[in-house]
Design a protein around this motif. Structure first.
Motif, PDB file in Angstrom:
ATOM      1  N   VAL A  49      67.426  14.856  30.263  1.00 35.37           N
ATOM      2  CA  VAL A  49      67.122  15.147  30.963  1.00 35.37           C
ATOM      3  C   VAL A  49      69.211  15.756  30.715  1.00 35.37           C
ATOM      4  O   VAL A  49      68.835  17.255  30.998  1.00 35.37           O
ATOM      5  CB  VAL A  49      67.875  13.956  32.750  1.00 35.37           C
ATOM      6  N   GLY A  50      69.492  14.728  30.906  1.00 34.89           N
ATOM      7  CA  GLY A  50      71.382  15.564  30.362  1.00 34.89           C
ATOM      8  C   GLY A  50      71.606  15.934  29.292  1.00 34.89           C
ATOM      9  O   GLY A  50      71.965  17.738  29.699  1.00 34.89           O
ATOM     10  N   ALA A  51      70.813  15.909  28.181  1.00 31.80           N
ATOM     11  CA  ALA A  51      71.037  17.124  27.368  1.00 31.80           C
ATOM     12  C   ALA A  51      70.073  18.455  27.481  1.00 31.80           C
ATOM     13  O   ALA A  51      71.047  19.414  27.171  1.00 31.80           O
ATOM     14  CB  ALA A  51      70.590  16.116  26.015  1.00 31.80           C
ATOM     15  N   ALA A  52      68.682  18.301  27.657  1.00 32.07           N
ATOM     16  CA  ALA A  52      68.307  19.653  28.117  1.00 32.07           C
ATOM     17  C   ALA A  52      68.963  19.855  29.511  1.00 32.07           C
ATOM     18  O   ALA A  52      68.899  21.308  28.805  1.00 32.07           O
ATOM     19  CB  ALA A  52      67.076  18.954  29.006  1.00 32.07           C
ATOM     20  N   TYR A  53      69.294  19.552  29.894  1.00 34.13           N
ATOM     21  CA  TYR A  53      70.217  20.199  31.071  1.00 34.13           C
ATOM     22  C   TYR A  53      71.536  21.568  30.078  1.00 34.13           C
ATOM     23  O   TYR A  53      70.985  22.365  30.349  1.00 34.13           O
ATOM     24  CB  TYR A  53      70.988  19.653  32.069  1.00 34.13           C
ATOM     25  N   VAL A  54      72.164  19.911  29.910  1.00 24.97           N
ATOM     26  CA  VAL A  54      73.310  20.936  28.855  1.00 24.97           C
ATOM     27  C   VAL A  54      72.851  22.177  27.488  1.00 24.97           C
ATOM     28  O   VAL A  54      73.535  23.226  27.744  1.00 24.97           O
ATOM     29  CB  VAL A  54      74.369  20.188  27.865  1.00 24.97           C
ATOM     30  N   ASN A  55      72.252  22.137  27.692  1.00 31.57           N
ATOM     31  CA  ASN A  55      70.943  22.948  26.483  1.00 31.57           C
ATOM     32  C   ASN A  55      70.612  24.219  26.825  1.00 31.57           C
ATOM     33  O   ASN A  55      70.173  24.971  26.421  1.00 31.57           O
ATOM     34  CB  ASN A  55      69.973  23.129  25.119  1.00 31.57           C
ATOM     35  N   VAL A  56      69.920  24.234  27.729  1.00 30.54           N
ATOM     36  CA  VAL A  56      69.936  25.269  29.011  1.00 30.54           C
ATOM     37  C   VAL A  56      71.271  26.210  29.418  1.00 30.54           C
ATOM     38  O   VAL A  56      70.841  26.942  29.301  1.00 30.54           O
ATOM     39  CB  VAL A  56      68.868  25.312  30.195  1.00 30.54           C
ATOM     40  N   VAL A  57      72.228  25.839  29.895  1.00 28.92           N
ATOM     41  CA  VAL A  57      72.792  26.001  30.007  1.00 28.92           C
ATOM     42  C   VAL A  57      73.687  26.744  29.404  1.00 28.92           C
ATOM     43  O   VAL A  57      74.264  28.224  29.959  1.00 28.92           O
ATOM     44  CB  VAL A  57      73.623  25.450  31.596  1.00 28.92           C
ATOM     45  N   ARG A  58      73.933  25.970  28.735  1.00 31.32           N
ATOM     46  CA  ARG A  58      74.831  26.403  27.565  1.00 31.32           C
ATOM     47  C   ARG A  58      74.363  27.350  27.103  1.00 31.32           C
ATOM     48  O   ARG A  58      75.095  28.411  26.567  1.00 31.32           O
ATOM     49  CB  ARG A  58      75.363  25.100  26.422  1.00 31.32           C
ATOM     50  N   ASN A  59      73.396  27.922  26.677  1.00 31.83           N
ATOM     51  CA  ASN A  59      72.289  28.842  26.273  1.00 31.83           C
ATOM     52  C   ASN A  59      71.613  30.299  27.126  1.00 31.83           C
ATOM     53  O   ASN A  59      71.713  31.172  26.456  1.00 31.83           O
ATOM     54  CB  ASN A  59      71.323  28.142  25.007  1.00 31.83           C
ATOM     55  N   ALA A 107      79.964  22.856  34.429  1.00 35.08           N
ATOM     56  CA  ALA A 107      79.889  21.887  34.515  1.00 35.08           C
ATOM     57  C   ALA A 107      79.627  21.308  33.080  1.00 35.08           C
ATOM     58  O   ALA A 107      79.247  19.930  32.686  1.00 35.08           O
ATOM     59  CB  ALA A 107      78.750  21.186  35.552  1.00 35.08           C
ATOM     60  N   ALA A 108      78.314  22.027  32.658  1.00 39.91           N
ATOM     61  CA  ALA A 108      77.839  21.775  30.663  1.00 39.91           C
ATOM     62  C   ALA A 108      78.848  21.556  30.381  1.00 39.91           C
ATOM     63  O   ALA A 108      78.628  20.228  29.125  1.00 39.91           O
ATOM     64  CB  ALA A 108      76.948  22.492  30.665  1.00 39.91           C
ATOM     65  N   PHE A 109      79.805  22.425  30.135  1.00 40.73           N
ATOM     66  CA  PHE A 109      80.629  22.104  29.519  1.00 40.73           C
ATOM     67  C   PHE A 109      82.291  20.923  29.328  1.00 40.73           C
ATOM     68  O   PHE A 109      82.044  20.514  28.704  1.00 40.73           O
ATOM     69  CB  PHE A 109      81.450  23.593  29.321  1.00 40.73           C
ATOM     70  N   VAL A 110      82.030  20.437  31.233  1.00 42.49           N
ATOM     71  CA  VAL A 110      82.575  19.607  31.282  1.00 42.49           C
ATOM     72  C   VAL A 110      82.027  18.422  30.261  1.00 42.49           C
ATOM     73  O   VAL A 110      83.294  17.447  30.720  1.00 42.49           O
ATOM     74  CB  VAL A 110      82.694  20.108  32.678  1.00 42.49           C
TER      75      VAL A 110
END
Lengths: 226, 292
Positions: A49-59, A107-110
Motif C-alpha cells: 500500500v505504501g509503495a503504491a501510494y508513493v508511486n501514484v502520487v510521485r508521478n 508526504a510521498a517525498f517525505v
C-alpha cells in the motif's frame, strides 16, 4: 516598489505563502512518517500500500492534485473541511484544500527521504546491536533510528524547500498567495512587471537560500562518518 | 521479510502471528475505506457508466487527450534539450579556473533554483504578452519552455558539477599530465564520463519537467491538464481529471522505470566509477522525482 506595497496587500500574500508552507510541512511530515513506517515495516500488505501510494502520487503533477482536491473532492463529492457558518467560508475551504493537496503530495517525498535515511544504515550495525544482546526495541532506539534520522536530514531539507516553492501552485484554485497576487498586480500595473518579479524572487530566495544553507551544514554536521 | 534487514530480525512464531493479525486488520481497514469511497461516488452519481464511457469516445481523444499529450511532450522535450545545454554551460562554468566565471555561474544557478517555476512562467507570459515578440497563441508555449529550461537547466548544472566532482581525481590529473589544457581535459575526459554517470538522473529530471509542464495550464498553455479541464467543462469534472492523472502516471512511471534500468546497467558495466547523486549533493531541488 513602494507603489506596489501601497496598492496591493503584499504582506498578506507573503503571509499566506508562509502559512501554507508551515501547515503543509507539518501534515506532510506526519503523513510521510506514517507512510515510511508502513513501507519499511514487516507487514507485506502495508509495504504494498505504501509503495503504491508513493508511486501514484510521485508521478502525478501537483497542479492536478491541487485542482482535484477542491473541484472533485470538495465541489463534486461535497466534502466540506471548513466551517460553513463563517463569512470567509469559501476562502477557508480553498486554503484548506490547498494545504490538504500539498500535504498529500509531499508526504510521498517525505516518505522516500526517511527511507533513504534508513538505507544509509549498514546492516552490520543492526547485526552488531543484536549480537551484543539488544532487543528489537533497544536496537532501533539506540543504534538504527538515530543514524537513520541523521542520514535523512539532507533529503528532508530538499523536500521542505520544494514544498515552499510549490505553494505557488495553489493559485490554480484561487488561493490568494504570492503567485496569485503576482498575476493580479501585473493585470493592474503592467509597467511594474520587473519590480514585481524582483520583489517576489527576492522573497522566495530569502526563504529558500537560508534554509538550504542552514540545513546543508546541519546535515554535514550530524552525518555519520563512514 | 529477509533476515538481513536493518530493522528486523527474522520473525519467530509469535511475531508471525502478530504480523498476520496486523495484515488482517489493515486489509479490513483498507476495504472499509474503498467501500466508503465507492458509496460516496455512487451517491453522487459519479459511477454511472455513461460518464466513464464519455472518456473513451473518439472525439474525447481526438480533440482533448491526444492534443494535450502532444503539447505536454512537445514542451517537455524541447525543455529537456535546452536545459541540458544550459546545464552544461553553467555546470562547466561553475568548475572553471576563472574566479569571475565561477562566481557568475554560481549566482545564476542558485537564482534559478531558488524561485518557483510558476513565478518564472507568469513573468515570461506577461512580458511576452506586453511585448508581442511572438504571435499571441505561441506566448504560453514559449513561456512554459523558457521557465522549465531555466529551472531545470540550473538543476542539470548541479548534476554536471557533482558528476565531474565525483570522478576519481586521477582522471583529471592524467589528462593534465599528458599535456592537455584544463579545458581539453574537461571536454575530452571528464565531461563524457560525468554525462554517462548522470544519465539516470537526467531521465528522472525528465519526469520533473513533464510534471512541471502541467503548470502551463495556469497560463493557458493547452497541455494535458488543461485539455482535461476543457473536457470537464462539459459538466463532469471527476472523470477527465482521473484520466489525465492516469496518463501522466503511465508516462512518468515508464520514465522512472527506464531511469532505474539505466542506473543498473551503468553500474554493472563499471564504465565509470562516478555516480552523480540524485539531488546533486545539496538540498534545494527535488528528491529524485522532483518538485511538482
Amino acid at each position: 516598489m513602494g507603489e506596489l506595497f501601497a496598492q496591493f496587500d503584499v504582506w498578506g500574500a507573503f503571509w499566506l505563502t508562509i502559512k501554507l508552507s508551515v501547515w503543509s510541512a507539518l501534515w506532510a511530515l506526519l503523513l510521510g512518517t506514517s507512510l515510511a513506517i508502513m513501507r519499511v515495516g514487516p507487514v507485506r500488505v502495508l509495504n504494498v500500500v505504501g509503495a503504491a501510494y508513493v508511486n501514484v502520487v510521485r508521478n502525478t503533477p501537483l497542479t492536478l492534485v491541487v485542482l482535484f482536491s477542491l473541484t472533485v473532492l470538495g465541489t463534486r463529492l461535497g466534502i466540506q473541511i471548513a466551517n460553513d457558518e463563517s463569512p470567509t467560508f469559501l476562502v477557508d475551504e480553498a486554503v484548506r484544500w490547498a494545504i490538504f493537496a500539498l500535504s498529500v503530495y509531499h508526504a510521498a517525498f517525505v516518505c522516500e527521504a526517511l527511507r533513504s535515511g534508513v538505507n544509509t544504515v549498514p546492516v552490520g550495525q543492526a547485526e552488531a546491536a543484536r549480537s551484543i544482546g539488544l532487543g528489537l526495541g533497544q536496537s532501533l532506539r539506540h543504534v538504527v533510528l538515530p543514524q537513520a534520522f541523521r542520514g535523512a536530514v539532507a533529503p528532508l531539507a530538499s523536500v521542505l524547500i520544494a514544498l515552499i516553492k510549490n505553494t505557488t501552485v495553489a493559485s490554480i484554485i484561487g488561493v490568494a498567495q504570492t503567485s496569485y497576487f503576482m498575476v493580479e498586480a501585473i493585470e493592474f500595473r503592467p509597467d511594474l512587471i520587473w519590480q514585481l518579479f524582483a520583489l517576489i524572487a527576492g522573497f522566495f530566495l530569502l526563504l529558500t537560500l537560508p534554509i538550504g544553507v542552514g540545513l546543508t551544514s546541519l546535515s554535514r554536521k550530524v552525518a555519520v562518518k563512514r | 521479510m529477509s533476515s538481513s534487514s536493518v530493522l528486523f530480525d527474522a520473525p519467530g512464531p509469535r511475531a508471525r502471528r502478530r504480523h498476520l493479525i496486523i495484515t488482517i486488520v489493515a486489509a479490513l481497514v483498507l476495504l472499509g475505506v474503498v467501500v466508503v469511497a465507492l458509496m460516496r461516488l455512487d451517491a453522487r452519481g459519479e459511477l454511472e457508466a455513461a460518464k466513464w464511457q464519455a472518456m473513451f469516445t473518439t472525439s474525447a481523444w481526438q480533440y482533448y487527450f491526444v492534443p494535450g499529450i502532444l503539447s505536454t511532450l512537445k514542451a517537455a522535450g524541447i525543455a529537456i534539450v535546452l536545459s541540458m545545454l544550459f546545464g552544461l554551460v553553467f555546470g562547466v562554468g561553475r568548475l572553471s579556473q576563472n574566479t569571475a566565471v565561477r562566481w557568475v555561474s554560481g549566482a545564476v544557478v542558485e537564482f534559478f533554483r531558488g524561485i518557483p517555476v510558476l513565478i518564472m512562467m507568469i513573468a515570461f507570459f506577461y512580458f511576452l504578452a506586453f511585448r508581442g515578440v511572438f504571435a499571441p497563441e505561441t506566448n504560453p508555449f514559449v513561456a512554459v519552455v523558457a521557465a522549465l529550461t531555466l529551472y531545470n537547466g540550473a538543476v542539470v548544472a548541479e548534476l554536471v558539477r557533482s558528476g565531474v566532482g565525483s570522478l576519481p581525481k586521477g582522471q583529471g590529473e592524467a589528462g593534465l599530465s599528458i599535456g592537455l589544457t584544463p579545458g581539453q581535459t574537461m571536454r575530452a575526459i571528464q565531461l563524457p564520463q560525468a554525462i554517462t554517470a548522470m544519465l539516470p538522473a537526467l531521465v528522472s529530471q525528465l519526469v520533473v519537467i513533464l510534471k512541471d509542464s502541467a503548470l502551463g495550464a495556469i497560463i493557458t498553455y493547452p497541455e494535458l491538464l488543461r485539455s482535461a479541464r476543457n473536457l470537464a467543462a462539459g459538466g463532469n469534472t471527476l472523470q477527465p481529471l482521473v484520466m489525465a492523472a492516469l496518463l501522466f502516471i503511465i508516462i512518468n512511471f515508464t520514465l522512472t522505470t527506464l531511469a532505474s534500468y539505466l542506473e543498473r546497467r551503468i553500474n554493472k558495466r563499471g564504465h565509470t566509477s562516478a555516480k552523480a547523486d540524485k539531488d546533486a549533493g545539496r538540498p534545494g531541488d527535488s528528491v529524485g522525482a522532483g518538485t511538482l
